[in-house]
Design a protein around this motif. Structure first.
Motif, PDB file in Angstrom:
ATOM      1  N   LEU A  90     -24.398  24.258 -32.702  1.00  0.00           N
ATOM      2  CA  LEU A  90     -25.597  24.579 -33.470  1.00  0.00           C
ATOM      3  C   LEU A  90     -26.702  25.146 -32.579  1.00  0.00           C
ATOM      4  CD1 LEU A  90     -25.699  21.353 -35.665  1.00  0.00           C
ATOM      5  CD2 LEU A  90     -24.837  23.614 -36.303  1.00  0.00           C
ATOM      6  N   GLY A  91     -26.706  24.739 -31.331  1.00  0.00           N
ATOM      7  CA  GLY A  91     -27.702  25.224 -30.396  1.00  0.00           C
ATOM      8  C   GLY A  91     -27.388  24.751 -28.997  1.00  0.00           C
ATOM      9  N   GLU A  92     -27.874  25.475 -28.026  1.00  0.00           N
ATOM     10  CA  GLU A  92     -27.719  25.097 -26.625  1.00  0.00           C
ATOM     11  C   GLU A  92     -28.926  25.609 -25.869  1.00  0.00           C
ATOM     12  OE1 GLU A  92     -24.260  28.341 -26.076  1.00  0.00           O
ATOM     13  OE2 GLU A  92     -23.653  26.361 -25.418  1.00  0.00           O
ATOM     14  N   MET A  93     -29.297  24.869 -24.824  1.00  0.00           N
ATOM     15  CA  MET A  93     -30.381  25.320 -23.967  1.00  0.00           C
ATOM     16  C   MET A  93     -30.134  24.829 -22.549  1.00  0.00           C
ATOM     17  SD  MET A  93     -33.536  22.889 -25.114  1.00  0.00           S
ATOM     18  CE  MET A  93     -34.222  22.088 -23.689  1.00  0.00           C
ATOM     19  N   GLU A  94     -30.617  25.614 -21.608  1.00  0.00           N
ATOM     20  CA  GLU A  94     -30.474  25.249 -20.205  1.00  0.00           C
ATOM     21  C   GLU A  94     -31.423  24.101 -19.884  1.00  0.00           C
ATOM     22  OE1 GLU A  94     -30.191  27.439 -15.871  1.00  0.00           O
ATOM     23  OE2 GLU A  94     -30.559  28.625 -17.665  1.00  0.00           O
TER      24      GLU A  94
END
Length: 95
Positions: A90-94
């Protein structure tokens, strides 16, 4: 900020041990300590993440009706959210 990405099909490839056993932790205040009966098995979620480029999964927990986790993708430490029924990221972030 979490970036929405298109849903993807999970591959059922063999997993070669880099992630080992990861316990499922309860989300604070949610009262959830395990996935719901209609969720995909956690091993299938892990395999899908590996197919999406993750080389290590360091944390996975039930959070507000989905999987929250952390891992390594393309050499970068990432946080991710996964739909428990479809396996879509659904989402990813560093980090």
């Amino acid at each position: 900020m979490m970036t929405k990405i298109a849903a993807m099909t999970l591959a059922l490839a063999l997993m070669a041990g880099p992630i080992g056993h990861i316990p499922v932790a309860a989300a604070a205040g949610q009262g959830e300590s395990k996935p719901a009966a209609d969720w995909l098995p956690v091993d299938q979620i892990r395999k899908g993440l590996m197919s999406a480029g993750y080389t290590e999964i360091t944390k996975m927990e039930v959070d507000d009706g989905h999987w929250d986790g952390e891992g390594v993708k393309n050499g970068r430490r990432m946080k991710f959210e996964v739909d428990p029924k479809s396996g879509a990221i659904l989402g990813e972030m560093e980090q």
